[in-house]
Design a protein around this motif. Structure first.
Motif, mmCIF file in Angstrom:
data_model
loop_
_atom_site.group_PDB
_atom_site.id
_atom_site.type_symbol
_atom_site.label_atom_id
_atom_site.label_comp_id
_atom_site.label_asym_id
_atom_site.label_seq_id
_atom_site.Cartn_x
_atom_site.Cartn_y
_atom_site.Cartn_z
ATOM 1 N N SER A 1 -17.352 7.678 -17.904
ATOM 2 C CA SER A 1 -18.486 7.247 -18.720
ATOM 3 C C SER A 1 -18.596 8.176 -19.917
ATOM 4 O O SER A 1 -17.875 9.151 -20.027
ATOM 5 N N GLU A 2 -19.513 7.837 -20.825
ATOM 6 C CA GLU A 2 -19.680 8.681 -22.012
ATOM 7 C C GLU A 2 -20.556 9.890 -21.711
ATOM 8 O O GLU A 2 -20.697 10.778 -22.530
ATOM 9 N N LYS A 3 -21.163 9.890 -20.517
ATOM 10 C CA LYS A 3 -22.041 11.012 -20.170
ATOM 11 C C LYS A 3 -21.230 12.240 -19.780
ATOM 12 O O LYS A 3 -20.069 12.133 -19.399
ATOM 13 N N MET A 4 -21.859 13.408 -19.838
ATOM 14 C CA MET A 4 -21.143 14.653 -19.604
ATOM 15 C C MET A 4 -20.754 14.856 -18.127
ATOM 16 O O MET A 4 -19.969 15.744 -17.815
ATOM 17 N N ASP A 5 -21.304 14.043 -17.216
ATOM 18 C CA ASP A 5 -20.834 14.144 -15.829
ATOM 19 C C ASP A 5 -19.894 12.974 -15.491
ATOM 20 O O ASP A 5 -19.575 12.739 -14.332
ATOM 21 N N GLY A 6 -19.444 12.295 -16.507
ATOM 22 C CA GLY A 6 -18.572 11.135 -16.297
ATOM 23 C C GLY A 6 -17.121 11.507 -16.096
ATOM 24 O O GLY A 6 -16.237 11.112 -16.857
ATOM 25 N N ILE A 7 -16.852 12.291 -15.056
ATOM 26 C CA ILE A 7 -15.469 12.689 -14.766
ATOM 27 C C ILE A 7 -15.291 12.798 -13.245
ATOM 28 O O ILE A 7 -16.180 13.289 -12.544
ATOM 29 N N THR A 8 -14.169 12.276 -12.740
ATOM 30 C CA THR A 8 -13.911 12.374 -11.302
ATOM 31 C C THR A 8 -12.505 12.881 -11.079
ATOM 32 O O THR A 8 -11.604 12.577 -11.845
ATOM 33 N N GLU A 9 -12.356 13.630 -9.993
ATOM 34 C CA GLU A 9 -11.020 14.086 -9.617
ATOM 35 C C GLU A 9 -10.213 12.883 -9.155
ATOM 36 O O GLU A 9 -10.737 11.988 -8.493
ATOM 37 N N PHE A 10 -8.951 12.882 -9.499
ATOM 38 C CA PHE A 10 -8.108 11.769 -9.111
ATOM 39 C C PHE A 10 -7.674 11.919 -7.661
ATOM 40 O O PHE A 10 -7.290 13.005 -7.226
ATOM 41 N N ASP A 11 -7.764 10.834 -6.917
ATOM 42 C CA ASP A 11 -7.345 10.877 -5.521
ATOM 43 C C ASP A 11 -6.537 9.615 -5.218
ATOM 44 O O ASP A 11 -7.028 8.499 -5.352
ATOM 45 N N THR A 12 -5.285 9.821 -4.820
ATOM 46 C CA THR A 12 -4.366 8.694 -4.651
ATOM 47 C C THR A 12 -4.867 7.657 -3.655
ATOM 48 O O THR A 12 -4.901 6.472 -3.951
ATOM 49 N N ASN A 13 -5.271 8.114 -2.483
ATOM 50 C CA ASN A 13 -5.665 7.159 -1.449
ATOM 51 C C ASN A 13 -6.835 6.290 -1.883
ATOM 52 O O ASN A 13 -6.861 5.089 -1.665
ATOM 53 N N ARG A 14 -7.795 6.961 -2.512
ATOM 54 C CA ARG A 14 -8.948 6.210 -2.972
ATOM 55 C C ARG A 14 -8.546 5.226 -4.049
ATOM 56 O O ARG A 14 -9.025 4.102 -4.099
ATOM 57 N N MET A 15 -7.672 5.676 -4.940
ATOM 58 C CA MET A 15 -7.251 4.808 -6.031
ATOM 59 C C MET A 15 -6.518 3.583 -5.493
ATOM 60 O O MET A 15 -6.741 2.469 -5.950
ATOM 61 N N VAL A 16 -5.672 3.805 -4.513
ATOM 62 C CA VAL A 16 -4.941 2.675 -3.932
ATOM 63 C C VAL A 16 -5.919 1.706 -3.272
ATOM 64 O O VAL A 16 -5.814 0.494 -3.422
ATOM 65 N N LYS B 1 0.829 -1.194 0.000
ATOM 66 C CA LYS B 1 0.000 0.000 0.000
ATOM 67 C C LYS B 1 0.873 1.258 0.000
ATOM 68 O O LYS B 1 0.658 2.178 -0.789
ATOM 69 N N ASP B 2 1.851 1.266 0.882
ATOM 70 C CA ASP B 2 2.744 2.430 0.954
ATOM 71 C C ASP B 2 3.453 2.665 -0.370
ATOM 72 O O ASP B 2 3.592 3.805 -0.824
ATOM 73 N N GLU B 3 3.893 1.572 -0.973
ATOM 74 C CA GLU B 3 4.617 1.705 -2.237
ATOM 75 C C GLU B 3 3.702 2.203 -3.357
ATOM 76 O O GLU B 3 4.113 2.981 -4.206
ATOM 77 N N LEU B 4 2.456 1.724 -3.335
ATOM 78 C CA LEU B 4 1.498 2.175 -4.352
ATOM 79 C C LEU B 4 1.212 3.663 -4.193
ATOM 80 O O LEU B 4 1.133 4.402 -5.176
ATOM 81 N N ILE B 5 1.073 4.101 -2.942
ATOM 82 C CA ILE B 5 0.821 5.523 -2.683
ATOM 83 C C ILE B 5 2.009 6.343 -3.181
ATOM 84 O O ILE B 5 1.854 7.374 -3.830
ATOM 85 N N GLU B 6 3.194 5.816 -2.894
ATOM 86 C CA GLU B 6 4.412 6.466 -3.360
ATOM 87 C C GLU B 6 4.400 6.613 -4.885
ATOM 88 O O GLU B 6 4.709 7.661 -5.438
ATOM 89 N N LEU B 7 4.002 5.529 -5.523
ATOM 90 C CA LEU B 7 4.005 5.467 -6.982
ATOM 91 C C LEU B 7 3.006 6.445 -7.593
ATOM 92 O O LEU B 7 3.265 7.075 -8.615
#
Lengths: 327, 434
Positions: free
Chosen positions: B273-288, B79-85
């Motif tokens: 998604s293909e819809k116009m609200d289909g966008i999210t801010e990137f967040d490292t912790n959540r992604m990990v 997990k730590d390494e992924l966050i680092e990455l």
């Protein structure tokens, strides 16, 4: 090393003008690819005179970096290591030839592959274009239409992408440039416009009908069902149609290409691949894995932005393009 | 996205369970799994090598002093390494008084679609007045595409019938300033990073307009060539971030793990998604958390808050309490649910979804639309008083919605049962029906 000699002979005997032209195009389009790939392989042989673990490691890296497919590469490496052991190969120069040979075998196996279009002798030939978003379906249609028109065929384009903003207009603009009939409709149902187009193609004796569809990610069940319906509508109206279903794949695609090929093949009878954007630095190696795992051959490659830059795929020339510097 | 990395990693980590401690021997097997999982996800070869080496070193080095079980230990290191990455801190989109953002990338990566999504996003989140400039003068109908998106979102699109993209951008910005727009997005033509002429066009555009943001749009399905593309663009332009698109496919999106490490450019957004609200801010912790299969409740809640109409929800709750909930309210509820986007996407965010096999679930959105069609074929009076719907009305409704009378009956029955259950719930003697 039969294949390798064949490649060499091709290089020497290639006197036909047309052939040379196509070869040159491959050469040019794949220049970036080739330089990187072959110089790497060449460097590798210079760096390691003898076959060692490190040599294999670096070879693996080169193949993975070409997007050839992790499984395919791992199996390939196993086979190579076995051959090295049983044939007692020590010299890396010799191994270079075996590498090309083995790569060729992955793609060809024992099959006779053709890039010819399967024409319908009894009415219009229907070619359906499918693929994920942004791979270059519409542009590929325009390029193929240009080619077919040059062969004297009466070509119709059907604007079956009723979803993406500007998709119909894009095809229409191509239609004007190419002087091709474009069938479109205000309906949001792609099957409806395709039906209209096919009817027109039959009554007005068109030779070839190229059908554009909306880009769809292969895990979207509803969109894949829509494609299934499109396929059914075509088959109902003209028996045995579509005569070709071409899956368009972007050369930059990574491992997901295999999933694309599998999923689209489940829904439609994919007869071939158009590998686009091969004029960049991407190697498009995933097509080797697709051929091996899903058994779909490449029919055409896109090697540039100009209309004439759609070339029938030739595995010999493809590998030749990759390895020319070695010969 | 990422399901397969998480599955592979989980099964690899699972193997440690049996071991008393991490040794050189047993870790090499696990690391091989980790390595293959990452390679199959299109993570850059060099990054994979470095990553597995780091994990190995740390795992072997720290095990002695730790009281944690080997499995937990390994998981923590991973997990730590992924966050680092992925980079520790989140990167935000520029929010100045006046902003210009340029979107660049290869052909077909999704630039135009994401211009639309971002315009919508800054209007909502930053309360800005967005404007688009159409600078893709090469691809047929590219300008038309942007115009259609602008029309759909009610955002002005500046376009010129000119062959000078830099000039169009310059004029567009001037126009924006004069007309009170404060967030300008420039759509550029897709191009190969090795196409000198077109790359120079971007370079001079950057020099002339000096944008706050230059965002590289990258297809989430991209393979090992990603590094050439990213470096190609980054060497010529001062990129401020990337947007990973088409991440709602079944791509494993390993490029996310390569971008930051190889270039230090942050991922700012993910297209979902293909819809116009289909966008999210990137967040490292959540992604990990997602990569490791821990789910992402936070995203789920935020998304729901984004699209749900609070006032409407309160009204509905009140009606429910008074037992006055009718088919009209039911229709509103359905619409709210639909605004959440494909239900499959929502379910994937639940913790443990992949373990329960829910990550590949498919929900037929047609069923929802059938229900919707039936209710819409009713008059307002019928919706408010479903009990007046008898045979001839039913026939009319079925015809109007393209369904069968049985379908109408089923809906009415279901609605009745639902109402009864709610009443019980209100009276406090609710028993779960299962």
């Amino acid at each position: 090393m039969g294949i390798f000699n064949k490649l060499k002979n091709m290089f020497i005997d290639n006197t036909k003008k047309e052939n040379t032209e196509i070869t040159n195009k491959y050469d040019k389009g794949l220049e970036k690819t080739r330089i990187e790939f072959t110089s790497k392989l060449g460097k590798l042989s210079k760096k390691y005179k003898e076959v060692t673990e490190e040599y294999f490691d670096e070879l693996e890296e080169i193949l993975i970096m070409a997007d050839i497919g992790v499984n395919t590469v791992m199996e390939f490496m196993d086979r190579l290591k076995k051959r090295v052991k049983t044939e007692n190969i020590k010299d890396t120069e010799m191994l270079k030839e075996i590498i090309v040979d083995e790569l060729f075998i992955i793609y060809v196996e024992d099959e006779i592959l053709t890039t010819k279009i399967n024409y319908n002798n009894n009415g219009p030939t229907i070619i359906l274009f499918v693929g994920v978003n942004g791979v270059g379906k519409t542009t590929s249609i325009a390029k193929l239409a240009y080619k077919l028109k040059k062969e004297g065929k009466k070509v119709m384009l059907i604007a079956g992408d009723t979803f993406r903003a500007g998709a119909i207009e894009q095809l229409e603009e191509w239609g004007i440039k190419l002087e091709c009939t474009v069938v479109k409709s205000n309906s949001k149902d792609p099957s409806a416009v395709i039906y209209d187009g096919l009817e027109k193609a039959k009554t007005e004796n068109f030779d070839v009908v190229l059908i554009d569809t909306a880009g769809r990610l292969q895990n979207k069940i509803n969109l894949m069902k829509e494609l299934e319906k499109i396929n059914k509508v075509i088959g109902k109206f003209i028996p045995n149609a579509p005569h070709e279903t071409l899956l368009v794949i972007d050369a930059t695609t990574g491992q997901n290409g295999i999933s694309q090929a599998k999923s689209f093949k489940e829904i439609t009878n994919i007869t071939g691949i158009i590998l686009t954007k091969l004029d960049g630095t991407a190697k498009g190696g995933i097509v080797l894995a697709i051929k091996e795992k899903v058994n779909i051959p490449v029919k055409y490659v896109g090697l540039g932005e100009k209309m004439e830059d759609l070339i029938p795929f030739d595995i010999e020339k493809y590998i030749y393009g990759l390895f020319k510097d070695m010969i | 996205m990422f399901e397969n990395i998480s599955e592979r990693l989980e099964s690899a980590i699972h193997k440690i369970k049996g071991y008393g401690r991490i040794t050189e021997e047993n870790i090499s097997e696990i690391l091989r799994e980790v390595r293959l999982a990452l390679l199959e996800s299109d993570v850059n070869y060099k990054v994979v090598k470095e990553f597995t080496n780091n994990v190995k070193e740390k795992a072997l080095g720290t095990i002695v002093d730790s009281n944690l079980k080997p499995r937990e230990m390994f998981l923590k290191i991973l997990k730590d390494e992924l966050i680092e990455l992925l980079g520790k801190d989140s990167a935000y989109l520029s929010n100045e008084k006046f902003n210009v953002a340029m979107l660049v990338g290869l052909q077909g990566s999704g630039k135009t679609t994401h211009i639309g999504k971002l315009g919508n996003w800054v209007r909502k989140k930053y309360k800005k007045k967005p404007m688009f400039i159409a600078c893709d003068i090469y691809r047929p109908a590219a300008i038309e595409q942007l115009k259609q998106i602008g029309k759909q979102l009610n955002i002005f699109v500046y376009a010129e019938d000119s062959k000078d993209a830099v000039k169009i951008a310059e004029n567009g910005i001037k126009y924006a300033k004069e007309n009170g727009y404060d967030y300008v997005f420039i759509d550029t033509a897709g191009r190969l990073h090795i196409d000198e002429n077109l790359m120079n066009e971007l370079k001079s555009m950057n020099e002339v307009i000096k944008p706050n943001e230059i965002l590289l749009v990258i297809d989430g399905m991209i393979g090992q060539d990603a590094i050439n593309v990213i470096e190609g663009f980054n060497n010529l332009l001062p990129l401020t971030g990337t947007i990973l698109t088409k991440m709602d496919g079944d791509t494993k999106g390993g490029v996310a793990l390569s971008v930051r490490h190889l270039t230090n450019i942050p991922i700012k957004f993910v297209g979902t998604s293909e819809k116009m609200d289909g966008i999210t801010e990137f967040d490292t912790n959540r992604m990990v958390g997602r990569i490791l299969g821990e789910g992402d409740i936070q995203s789920l809640i935020e998304h729901a808050e984004d699209v749900m109409d609070e006032k409407l929800a309160k009204e509905t709750a009140k009606k429910l309490n008074n037992g006055k909930f009718d088919l009209e309210d039911f229709l509103n509820q359905l619409n709210q649910i639909k605004r959440l986007g494909p239900l499959e996407n929502i379910i994937k965010l639940l913790p443990g979804a992949s373990k329960l096999g829910l990550n590949n679930i498919n929900i037929d959105s047609k069923q929802l639309s059938h229900i919707e069609a039936i209710i819409q074929s009713m008059t307002i009076k019928e919706r408010k008083n479903p009990e007046i719907i008898k045979a001839s009305r039913k026939l009319r409704i079925a015809k109007g919605s393209g369904t069968q009378v049985q379908d109408v009956n089923r809906l009415l029955n279901q609605f009745e049962t639902m109402k009864k259950m709610m009443k019980q719930f209100k009276n406090g003697n609710m028993k779960l029906p299962f």
